[in-house]
Every structure is written in C-alpha cells, then in structure tokens.
Design a protein around this motif. Structure first.
Motif, PDB file in Angstrom:
ATOM      1  N   ALA A 241     -74.296 -11.100 -55.934  1.00  0.00           N
ATOM      2  CA  ALA A 241     -72.887 -11.351 -56.201  1.00  0.00           C
ATOM      3  C   ALA A 241     -72.439 -10.498 -57.373  1.00  0.00           C
ATOM      4  N   TYR A 242     -71.145 -10.269 -57.451  1.00  0.00           N
ATOM      5  CA  TYR A 242     -70.549  -9.549 -58.571  1.00  0.00           C
ATOM      6  C   TYR A 242     -69.600 -10.499 -59.276  1.00  0.00           C
ATOM      7  N   THR A 243     -69.578 -10.411 -60.603  1.00  0.00           N
ATOM      8  CA  THR A 243     -68.760 -11.334 -61.368  1.00  0.00           C
ATOM      9  C   THR A 243     -68.215 -10.675 -62.619  1.00  0.00           C
ATOM     10  N   HIS A 244     -67.150 -11.244 -63.110  1.00  0.00           N
ATOM     11  CA  HIS A 244     -66.586 -10.852 -64.402  1.00  0.00           C
ATOM     12  C   HIS A 244     -66.033 -12.111 -65.048  1.00  0.00           C
ATOM     13  N   THR A 245     -66.267 -12.230 -66.330  1.00  0.00           N
ATOM     14  CA  THR A 245     -65.834 -13.406 -67.069  1.00  0.00           C
ATOM     15  C   THR A 245     -64.846 -12.991 -68.139  1.00  0.00           C
ATOM     16  N   GLY A 246     -63.763 -13.739 -68.224  1.00  0.00           N
ATOM     17  CA  GLY A 246     -62.759 -13.454 -69.235  1.00  0.00           C
ATOM     18  C   GLY A 246     -62.994 -14.230 -70.515  1.00  0.00           C
ATOM     19  N   PHE A 247     -62.273 -13.882 -71.532  1.00  0.00           N
ATOM     20  CA  PHE A 247     -62.419 -14.476 -72.856  1.00  0.00           C
ATOM     21  C   PHE A 247     -62.108 -15.972 -72.856  1.00  0.00           C
ATOM     22  N   TRP A 248     -61.138 -16.404 -72.075  1.00  0.00           N
ATOM     23  CA  TRP A 248     -60.664 -17.793 -72.116  1.00  0.00           C
ATOM     24  C   TRP A 248     -61.378 -18.711 -71.131  1.00  0.00           C
ATOM     25  N   GLY A 249     -62.585 -18.383 -70.723  1.00  0.00           N
ATOM     26  CA  GLY A 249     -63.354 -19.275 -69.869  1.00  0.00           C
ATOM     27  C   GLY A 249     -63.054 -19.144 -68.393  1.00  0.00           C
ATOM     28  N   THR A 250     -62.533 -18.005 -67.977  1.00  0.00           N
ATOM     29  CA  THR A 250     -62.259 -17.757 -66.566  1.00  0.00           C
ATOM     30  C   THR A 250     -63.344 -16.851 -66.005  1.00  0.00           C
ATOM     31  N   GLN A 251     -63.812 -17.166 -64.806  1.00  0.00           N
ATOM     32  CA  GLN A 251     -64.797 -16.322 -64.151  1.00  0.00           C
ATOM     33  C   GLN A 251     -64.399 -16.134 -62.699  1.00  0.00           C
ATOM     34  N   VAL A 252     -64.535 -14.892 -62.217  1.00  0.00           N
ATOM     35  CA  VAL A 252     -64.331 -14.592 -60.802  1.00  0.00           C
ATOM     36  C   VAL A 252     -65.670 -14.137 -60.241  1.00  0.00           C
ATOM     37  N   LEU A 253     -65.866 -14.388 -58.960  1.00  0.00           N
ATOM     38  CA  LEU A 253     -67.145 -14.110 -58.321  1.00  0.00           C
ATOM     39  C   LEU A 253     -66.896 -13.632 -56.903  1.00  0.00           C
ATOM     40  N   PHE A 254     -67.638 -12.612 -56.479  1.00  0.00           N
ATOM     41  CA  PHE A 254     -67.560 -12.117 -55.110  1.00  0.00           C
ATOM     42  C   PHE A 254     -68.966 -12.029 -54.551  1.00  0.00           C
ATOM     43  N   ILE A 255     -69.187 -12.652 -53.386  1.00  0.00           N
ATOM     44  CA  ILE A 255     -70.467 -12.600 -52.694  1.00  0.00           C
ATOM     45  C   ILE A 255     -70.252 -11.790 -51.413  1.00  0.00           C
ATOM     46  N   PRO A 256     -70.668 -10.508 -51.431  1.00  0.00           N
ATOM     47  CA  PRO A 256     -70.433  -9.650 -50.257  1.00  0.00           C
ATOM     48  C   PRO A 256     -71.000 -10.206 -48.958  1.00  0.00           C
ATOM     49  N   GLU A 257     -72.200 -10.785 -49.010  1.00  0.00           N
ATOM     50  CA  GLU A 257     -72.857 -11.310 -47.806  1.00  0.00           C
ATOM     51  C   GLU A 257     -71.986 -12.333 -47.078  1.00  0.00           C
ATOM     52  N   LYS A 258     -71.214 -13.089 -47.825  1.00  0.00           N
ATOM     53  CA  LYS A 258     -70.343 -14.128 -47.258  1.00  0.00           C
ATOM     54  C   LYS A 258     -68.874 -13.706 -47.226  1.00  0.00           C
ATOM     55  N   ASN A 259     -68.565 -12.522 -47.776  1.00  0.00           N
ATOM     56  CA  ASN A 259     -67.181 -12.098 -47.967  1.00  0.00           C
ATOM     57  C   ASN A 259     -66.383 -13.215 -48.648  1.00  0.00           C
ATOM     58  N   LEU A 260     -66.971 -13.770 -49.694  1.00  0.00           N
ATOM     59  CA  LEU A 260     -66.437 -14.946 -50.364  1.00  0.00           C
ATOM     60  C   LEU A 260     -66.023 -14.606 -51.790  1.00  0.00           C
ATOM     61  N   PHE A 261     -64.781 -14.919 -52.116  1.00  0.00           N
ATOM     62  CA  PHE A 261     -64.241 -14.746 -53.461  1.00  0.00           C
ATOM     63  C   PHE A 261     -63.974 -16.128 -54.036  1.00  0.00           C
ATOM     64  N   MET A 262     -64.342 -16.331 -55.288  1.00  0.00           N
ATOM     65  CA  MET A 262     -64.079 -17.605 -55.955  1.00  0.00           C
ATOM     66  C   MET A 262     -63.642 -17.325 -57.389  1.00  0.00           C
ATOM     67  N   ALA A 263     -62.879 -18.247 -57.942  1.00  0.00           N
ATOM     68  CA  ALA A 263     -62.470 -18.157 -59.344  1.00  0.00           C
ATOM     69  C   ALA A 263     -62.491 -19.558 -59.934  1.00  0.00           C
ATOM     70  N   ALA A 264     -62.841 -19.631 -61.217  1.00  0.00           N
ATOM     71  CA  ALA A 264     -62.870 -20.918 -61.915  1.00  0.00           C
ATOM     72  C   ALA A 264     -62.427 -20.701 -63.349  1.00  0.00           C
ATOM     73  N   ASN A 265     -61.859 -21.745 -63.920  1.00  0.00           N
ATOM     74  CA  ASN A 265     -61.477 -21.721 -65.326  1.00  0.00           C
ATOM     75  C   ASN A 265     -61.995 -22.973 -65.986  1.00  0.00           C
ATOM     76  N   TYR A 266     -62.570 -22.806 -67.163  1.00  0.00           N
ATOM     77  CA  TYR A 266     -63.090 -23.922 -67.937  1.00  0.00           C
ATOM     78  C   TYR A 266     -62.314 -24.008 -69.244  1.00  0.00           C
ATOM     79  N   SER A 267     -62.057 -25.226 -69.697  1.00  0.00           N
ATOM     80  CA  SER A 267     -61.397 -25.375 -70.987  1.00  0.00           C
ATOM     81  C   SER A 267     -62.388 -25.168 -72.127  1.00  0.00           C
TER      82      SER A 267
END
Length: 97
Positions: free
Chosen positions: A50-76
């Motif tokens: 998977a490929y991911t990038h995390t932002g300063f404010w607790g946000t992370q995006v994730l891409f799993i090529p095998e599943k063609n799946l994109f996800m994003a989450a934010n934490y306080s």
C-alpha cells in the motif's frame, strides 16, 4: 482523498512516468523504519503493498493497488505504534469477514 485518487489514476502529472519515479524504491545506508519515497510511504497492510501519506493534523490517506481501494482517516490525536492508522486494518478485516 480526491487528490490521492487522481494521483494514482494518472490525472495529476502530464507525464505518467512521473508517478513511477515518485514511487521508485529508495535505498538507505541503514534499514529505515519506514519505506519513504518522494512524498509517499510504501507500507504493507494485511500482506498487501500500500501507499500512504500522513498529514500534520492526524490525517492519513491510503491506497492499496491490489484492491484498487482508497481510504482516508482523521484522528483528533496522533496514533502510535505503526505506519498505518489502526482504523484501516480494522476496516480491511471487516471487509474480508
């Protein structure tokens, strides 16, 4: 997450090779704790690349090529103990079951 999808669907760079260069593995003099390319981390989640990038404010995006799946989450608050936010692993487990 729209930008992340556009990036991996070839809609950001005019030259498609630019994304390949961005994702090329990097060699480190010593084993790195996280595999970081040009602006992108390569991680493994449930045995899938998977490929991911995390932002300063607790946000992370994730891409799993095998599943063609994109996800994003934010934490306080910041999660600890791994390169991938725990919610992604839990969501994948639920999708399999």
């Amino acid at each position: 997450m729209d930008f992340f999808q556009a990036l991996f669907q070839g809609k950001v760079f005019e030259n498609p090779e630019t994304l390949n260069i961005m994702l090329e593995p990097v060699s480190y003099p010593e084993k790195a704790s996280m595999n970081y390319q040009m602006g992108m981390y390569q991680v493994e989640i449930h045995g899938m690349k998977a490929y991911t990038h995390t932002g300063f404010w607790g946000t992370q995006v994730l891409f799993i090529p095998e599943k063609n799946l994109f996800m994003a989450a934010n934490y306080s608050s910041v999660w600890r103990g791994g390169a991938v936010a725990p919610v992604f692993k839990k969501l994948l487990e639920e999708m399999v079951n």
